[in-house]
Design an enzyme around this catalytic site. Structure first.
Site, PDB file in Angstrom:
ATOM      1  N   ASN A   7      99.406  14.441   0.562  1.00 13.42           N
ATOM      2  CA  ASN A   7      98.719  15.533   1.256  1.00 13.42           C
ATOM      3  C   ASN A   7      99.358  16.839   0.782  1.00 13.42           C
ATOM      4  O   ASN A   7     100.446  17.200   1.204  1.00 13.42           O
ATOM      5  CB  ASN A   7      98.889  15.348   2.768  1.00 13.42           C
ATOM      6  CG  ASN A   7      98.203  16.439   3.560  1.00 13.42           C
ATOM      7  OD1 ASN A   7      97.697  17.414   2.986  1.00 13.42           O
ATOM      8  ND2 ASN A   7      98.180  16.288   4.871  1.00 13.42           N
ATOM      9  N   ARG A  90      94.640  13.443   0.083  1.00 14.82           N
ATOM     10  CA  ARG A  90      93.870  14.143   1.109  1.00 14.82           C
ATOM     11  C   ARG A  90      93.245  15.378   0.463  1.00 14.82           C
ATOM     12  O   ARG A  90      93.936  16.179  -0.163  1.00 14.82           O
ATOM     13  CB  ARG A  90      94.778  14.571   2.251  1.00 14.82           C
ATOM     14  CG  ARG A  90      94.003  15.326   3.300  1.00 14.82           C
ATOM     15  CD  ARG A  90      94.889  16.161   4.153  1.00 14.82           C
ATOM     16  NE  ARG A  90      94.093  16.890   5.123  1.00 14.82           N
ATOM     17  CZ  ARG A  90      94.429  18.077   5.597  1.00 14.82           C
ATOM     18  NH1 ARG A  90      95.533  18.665   5.189  1.00 14.82           N
ATOM     19  NH2 ARG A  90      93.682  18.673   6.468  1.00 14.82           N
ATOM     20  N   HIS A 179      89.163  17.707  10.010  1.00 20.11           N
ATOM     21  CA  HIS A 179      89.849  16.575  10.670  1.00 20.11           C
ATOM     22  C   HIS A 179      88.986  15.304  10.598  1.00 20.11           C
ATOM     23  O   HIS A 179      89.128  14.409  11.418  1.00 20.11           O
ATOM     24  CB  HIS A 179      90.143  16.846  12.165  1.00 20.11           C
ATOM     25  CG  HIS A 179      91.111  17.940  12.443  1.00 20.11           C
ATOM     26  ND1 HIS A 179      90.920  18.824  13.471  1.00 20.11           N
ATOM     27  CD2 HIS A 179      92.281  18.283  11.859  1.00 20.11           C
ATOM     28  CE1 HIS A 179      91.932  19.682  13.511  1.00 20.11           C
ATOM     29  NE2 HIS A 179      92.767  19.378  12.536  1.00 20.11           N
ATOM     30  N   ARG A 240      94.916  29.786  16.236  1.00 21.17           N
ATOM     31  CA  ARG A 240      93.555  30.198  15.843  1.00 21.17           C
ATOM     32  C   ARG A 240      92.712  30.451  17.080  1.00 21.17           C
ATOM     33  O   ARG A 240      92.844  29.751  18.090  1.00 21.17           O
ATOM     34  CB  ARG A 240      92.887  29.109  14.996  1.00 21.17           C
ATOM     35  CG  ARG A 240      93.532  28.919  13.651  1.00 21.17           C
ATOM     36  CD  ARG A 240      92.811  27.841  12.854  1.00 21.17           C
ATOM     37  NE  ARG A 240      93.767  27.054  12.094  1.00 21.17           N
ATOM     38  CZ  ARG A 240      93.636  25.753  11.836  1.00 21.17           C
ATOM     39  NH1 ARG A 240      92.576  25.093  12.263  1.00 21.17           N
ATOM     40  NH2 ARG A 240      94.559  25.140  11.150  1.00 21.17           N
ATOM     41  N   GLU A 383      96.102   9.494   9.858  1.00 23.83           N
ATOM     42  CA  GLU A 383      95.280   9.913   8.725  1.00 23.83           C
ATOM     43  C   GLU A 383      95.758   9.278   7.420  1.00 23.83           C
ATOM     44  O   GLU A 383      94.954   8.951   6.560  1.00 23.83           O
ATOM     45  CB  GLU A 383      95.297  11.449   8.618  1.00 23.83           C
ATOM     46  CG  GLU A 383      94.409  12.084   9.682  1.00 23.83           C
ATOM     47  CD  GLU A 383      94.738  13.539   9.976  1.00 23.83           C
ATOM     48  OE1 GLU A 383      95.746  13.780  10.673  1.00 23.83           O
ATOM     49  OE2 GLU A 383      94.005  14.418   9.519  1.00 23.83           O
TER      50      GLU A 383
END
Ligand code: AMP
Length: 396
Positions: A7, A90, A179, A240, A383
């Site tokens: 990743n 990823r 996601h 965010r 993940e």
């Protein structure tokens, strides 16, 4: 087969070496400060973490250090790179080009590059990792697993914005969602764990981490999700802002004398629960603050939970019902206070919390009462394992 899962971020790189048969992690770690100075963390299963400071001018040196650590005589998890059967990367943005994971070849790389505009910080970093692995392990097959792919099943009514249609046609302005690897993994695990028929189920996944998103998964397919063209949309997050009135941007720009980049910086990095509380983006700090009587920490938690509950309500409407709600990621897995507050809004759906079960930690866990009409559970996301599974499925 051993799968190396990578990743790659702009200045960091996380990795795991997974034995796909046992699904055990053989070694994992991360490279940080790539292009600045360089720091490798490596941990073989069952051993302590090793930290090595060494120059990593580019991702290539970083990956070379990871491969050296994995094959190191003393603490390596494998004897040679021949024991790496495949690499799973990823990838952040696959636009409309990738509806599922894909084997990486020259054509695929070109297709990813064509999506770079949609994720200018992430996609190029992902591709640097791909190219570095290609150079260092030219004969090992590689697969790209996209954050956006799972959401490509959304119907047009869920992904079109109320903007001139030509922006969608010319520039690809639409909801993509992120996601996806987590939403896909957790929805499948939830169905399995609860004994639901995935093909005939309505599941809402609340991925609540520093970045947070919710998805509606009907019959195993995503029908709506809260993030948008970018991961800035949807829920109020750590830093965010999530969904806001778009006119706020011009208003703030004028008041604070900011340009577009300045406003975007505020919305991405100084907003969310960090912005509201003025204390932290981390829910552990916010909960401590709330307990100590800090009103803005309490406000931040309330806003977050109210937001989550509203999206869950919207997605129950989108699917005309819901069988199960799954909480996952840092806050979803470890935050009983947040889960309890969210559930307080959902009595009308027939969701009833079991307060004792809500305090348990660890594996998959049902947190609703036996009588609850909607099953509510905590399902840890993974993940890396999802990337490993997709990689094996494509290279075998
Ligand atoms: P993630 O992005 O999935 O790694 O989630 C990271 C976030 O999870 C942190 O910023 C915290 O807000 C939250 N978190 C982690 N541990 C806990 C905990 N024990 N209680 C509440 N929140 C937690």
């Amino acid at each position: 087969m051993n799968v190396l899962v990578i990743n790659c971020g702009s200045s960091s790189l996380k990795y795991q070496l997974i034995d796909s048969e046992s699904e055990k992690v053989l070694a994992k770690g991360l490279c940080e400060r790539i292009g600045i100075d360089g720091r490798l963390t490596y941990q073989k299963a069952g051993l302590d973490k090793e930290i090595t400071e060494a120059p990593m001018p580019t991702h290539k040196e970083a990956i070379k250090m990871v491969l050296d650590a994995l094959t190191n005589d003393k603490t390596g998890a494998i004897k040679s790179l021949d024991e790496v059967g495949a690499v799973g990367h990823r990838m952040v943005h696959g636009g409309e080009k990738f509806t599922c994971s894909a084997v990486i070849d020259d054509e695929m790389i070109k297709a990813v590059e064509s999506c770079n505009d949609l994720a200018p910080l992430h996609n190029p970093a992902n591709l640097i990792g791909v190219n570095a692995c290609k150079e260092l392990m030219p004969n090992v097959p590689m697969v790209g697993v996209f954050d956006t792919a799972f959401h490509q099943t959304m119907p047009k009514k869920a992904y079109l914005y109320g903007l001139p249609y030509e922006y969608y046609e010319k520039y690809g302005v639409r909801r993509y969602g992120f996601h996806g690897t987590s939403h896909s993994f957790v929805s499948k695990e939830t169905a399995k764990f609860l004994g639901l028929d995935l093909e005939n189920s309505k599941i809402i996944v609340a991925h609540l981490g520093n970045g947070a998103s919710i998805s509606a998964v009907k019959n195993g397919k995503c029908v709506d999700t809260s993030m948008g063209l970018t991961p800035l949309a949807g829920l109020v997050m750590g830093t965010r802002c999530g969904d806001i009135d778009p006119a706020i941007m011009e208003y703030i720009a004028k008041k604070e004398d900011l340009d577009i980049a300045g406003v975007m910086n505020v919305l991405n990095k100084k907003s969310g629960v960090q912005g509201i509380s003025g204390v932290s983006s981390d829910f552990r700090d916010l909960e401590d603050g709330m307990t100590a009587g800090n009103e803005r920490c309490a406000d931040a938690i309330e806003v977050f939970c109210y937001n989550v509950a509203k999206f869950i309500g919207a997605y129950a409407a989108a699917m005309n019902g819901v069988d199960a709600i799954a909480f996952t990621a840092g806050i979803g897995e470890n935050g009983p206070i947040v889960r309890e507050k969210v559930l307080e809004y959902l009595g009308y759906l027939g969701a009833e919390l079991d307060p004792e079960a809500n305090q348990k930690r660890g594996d998959n866990n049902v947190i609703s009462t036996p009588d609850s009409k909607v099953k509510v559970c905590v399902v840890p996301t993974n993940e890396e394992l999802a990337i490993c599974r997709d990689t094996v499925a494509l290279v075998k």
